[in-house]
Scaffold this motif. Structure first.
Motif, PDB file in Angstrom:
ATOM      1  N   ALA A  23       0.855  -1.188   0.000  1.00 60.89           N
ATOM      2  CA  ALA A  23       0.000   0.000   0.000  1.00 60.89           C
ATOM      3  C   ALA A  23       0.888   1.234   0.000  1.00 60.89           C
ATOM      4  N   GLY A  24       0.389   2.289  -0.629  1.00 60.66           N
ATOM      5  CA  GLY A  24       1.129   3.534  -0.686  1.00 60.66           C
ATOM      6  C   GLY A  24       0.199   4.721  -0.555  1.00 60.66           C
ATOM      7  N   ALA A  25       0.814   5.892  -0.480  1.00 59.04           N
ATOM      8  CA  ALA A  25       0.063   7.123  -0.278  1.00 59.04           C
ATOM      9  C   ALA A  25       0.422   8.144  -1.345  1.00 59.04           C
ATOM     10  N   LEU A  26      -0.603   8.694  -1.966  1.00 56.90           N
ATOM     11  CA  LEU A  26      -0.408   9.829  -2.869  1.00 56.90           C
ATOM     12  C   LEU A  26      -0.505  11.094  -2.030  1.00 56.90           C
ATOM     13  N   TYR A  41      17.722   0.826  -1.639  1.00 57.74           N
ATOM     14  CA  TYR A  41      17.907  -0.619  -1.792  1.00 57.74           C
ATOM     15  C   TYR A  41      17.545  -1.129  -3.182  1.00 57.74           C
ATOM     16  N   ARG A  42      17.083  -0.234  -4.065  1.00 55.28           N
ATOM     17  CA  ARG A  42      16.804  -0.625  -5.446  1.00 55.28           C
ATOM     18  C   ARG A  42      16.742   0.633  -6.301  1.00 55.28           C
ATOM     19  N   PRO A  43      16.872   0.488  -7.610  1.00 63.41           N
ATOM     20  CA  PRO A  43      16.843   1.670  -8.475  1.00 63.41           C
ATOM     21  C   PRO A  43      15.433   2.243  -8.594  1.00 63.41           C
ATOM     22  N   GLY A  44      15.357   3.498  -8.957  1.00 63.94           N
ATOM     23  CA  GLY A  44      14.078   4.119  -9.260  1.00 63.94           C
ATOM     24  C   GLY A  44      13.458   4.854  -8.088  1.00 63.94           C
ATOM     25  N   TRP A  45      12.330   5.473  -8.384  1.00 61.72           N
ATOM     26  CA  TRP A  45      11.560   6.266  -7.434  1.00 61.72           C
ATOM     27  C   TRP A  45      10.216   5.601  -7.221  1.00 61.72           C
ATOM     28  N   GLN A  46       9.557   5.937  -6.129  1.00 65.08           N
ATOM     29  CA  GLN A  46       8.266   5.340  -5.825  1.00 65.08           C
ATOM     30  C   GLN A  46       7.445   6.274  -4.948  1.00 65.08           C
ATOM     31  N   PHE A  47       6.214   5.861  -4.689  1.00 62.99           N
ATOM     32  CA  PHE A  47       5.377   6.539  -3.712  1.00 62.99           C
ATOM     33  C   PHE A  47       5.835   6.113  -2.322  1.00 62.99           C
ATOM     34  N   ALA A  48       5.597   6.929  -1.319  1.00 65.58           N
ATOM     35  CA  ALA A  48       5.817   6.471   0.047  1.00 65.58           C
ATOM     36  C   ALA A  48       4.866   5.297   0.277  1.00 65.58           C
ATOM     37  N   GLY A  49       5.401   4.200   0.780  1.00 66.03           N
ATOM     38  CA  GLY A  49       4.585   3.018   1.002  1.00 66.03           C
ATOM     39  C   GLY A  49       5.442   1.782   1.118  1.00 66.03           C
ATOM     40  N   GLY A  50       4.797   0.644   1.238  1.00 65.64           N
ATOM     41  CA  GLY A  50       5.541  -0.597   1.357  1.00 65.64           C
ATOM     42  C   GLY A  50       4.612  -1.778   1.517  1.00 65.64           C
ATOM     43  N   ARG A  63      -0.597   4.393   6.093  1.00 67.44           N
ATOM     44  CA  ARG A  63      -0.320   5.418   7.117  1.00 67.44           C
ATOM     45  C   ARG A  63       1.012   5.153   7.812  1.00 67.44           C
ATOM     46  N   ARG A  64       1.246   3.893   8.199  1.00 67.87           N
ATOM     47  CA  ARG A  64       2.502   3.536   8.875  1.00 67.87           C
ATOM     48  C   ARG A  64       3.707   3.828   7.997  1.00 67.87           C
ATOM     49  N   GLU A  65       3.635   3.387   6.742  1.00 65.94           N
ATOM     50  CA  GLU A  65       4.766   3.580   5.840  1.00 65.94           C
ATOM     51  C   GLU A  65       5.019   5.070   5.560  1.00 65.94           C
ATOM     52  N   LEU A  66       3.959   5.835   5.371  1.00 70.15           N
ATOM     53  CA  LEU A  66       4.126   7.276   5.143  1.00 70.15           C
ATOM     54  C   LEU A  66       4.819   7.920   6.335  1.00 70.15           C
ATOM     55  N   LEU A  67       4.400   7.585   7.529  1.00 64.82           N
ATOM     56  CA  LEU A  67       5.021   8.137   8.738  1.00 64.82           C
ATOM     57  C   LEU A  67       6.470   7.668   8.868  1.00 64.82           C
ATOM     58  N   GLU A  68       6.701   6.366   8.707  1.00 66.78           N
ATOM     59  CA  GLU A  68       8.062   5.837   8.846  1.00 66.78           C
ATOM     60  C   GLU A  68       9.009   6.438   7.812  1.00 66.78           C
TER      61      GLU A  68
END
Length: 163
Positions: A23-26, A41-50, A63-68
């Motif tokens: 899950a991620g956050a826009l 840990y890997r190439p490229g960009w992403q949304f905050a999430g996991g 929510r957890r991933e965005l905060l972390e």
């Protein structure tokens, strides 16, 4: 079908496909720029999430991933996009990604990166964000912005790894 041909419950469950689930956050700012992060840990960009942890749901994960990852403690809004990615050479199982709306912040909002996982963040104009996100995640961004505008959740399917 004959009762003898039915699988036991355990055999049936074992036969079902497993998937990686994330899950991620826009998050945007008031100028319409998109928050993107660059993992170390890997190439490229992403949304905050996991990936979703055992015992949490997709909203809790976002929510957890965005905060972390960013230090941003935001209420997570409605679901914008669900992406199904078929198994590939990169992932031996399908993956499912939920992207939620985490709203808009004032221009200049500072982000505190989780240094163990991230090396950089940007508030990027939509086209620049699409370039940074690449072919796996740019369609998800476009779909999320459309869903945010018209209120209709987008469901996507593909073969490019995007978890």
């Amino acid at each position: 079908m004959d009762q003898d041909q039915l699988l036991s419950r355990d055999a049936w469950l074992a036969s079902l496909p497993r998937s990686y689930t994330a899950a991620g956050a826009l998050v945007t700012d008031e100028a319409g720029r998109v928050l993107v992060v660059k993992p170390n840990y890997r190439p490229g960009w992403q949304f905050a999430g996991g990936t979703i942890d055992l015992g949490e749901d997709a909203l809790q994960c976002a929510r957890r991933e965005l905060l972390e990852e960013t230090g941003l403690d935001r209420e997570i809004g409605r679901l914008l996009v669900v992406s199904w990615i078929h198994p590939s050479e990169q992932l031996n199982h399908p993956s499912v990604h939920f992207l939620f709306d985490a709203g808009s912040l004032p221009v200049g909002t500072e982000v505190t990166l989780q240094e163990a996982e991230l090396e950089e963040y940007r508030w990027a104009e939509v086209e620049q964000a699409c370039e940074l996100l690449g072919e796996a995640r740019a369609p998800r961004l476009r779909a999320a912005l459309a869903a945010r505008a018209d209120g209709v959740v987008r469901i996507m399917s593909g073969t490019v790894s995007g978890i």
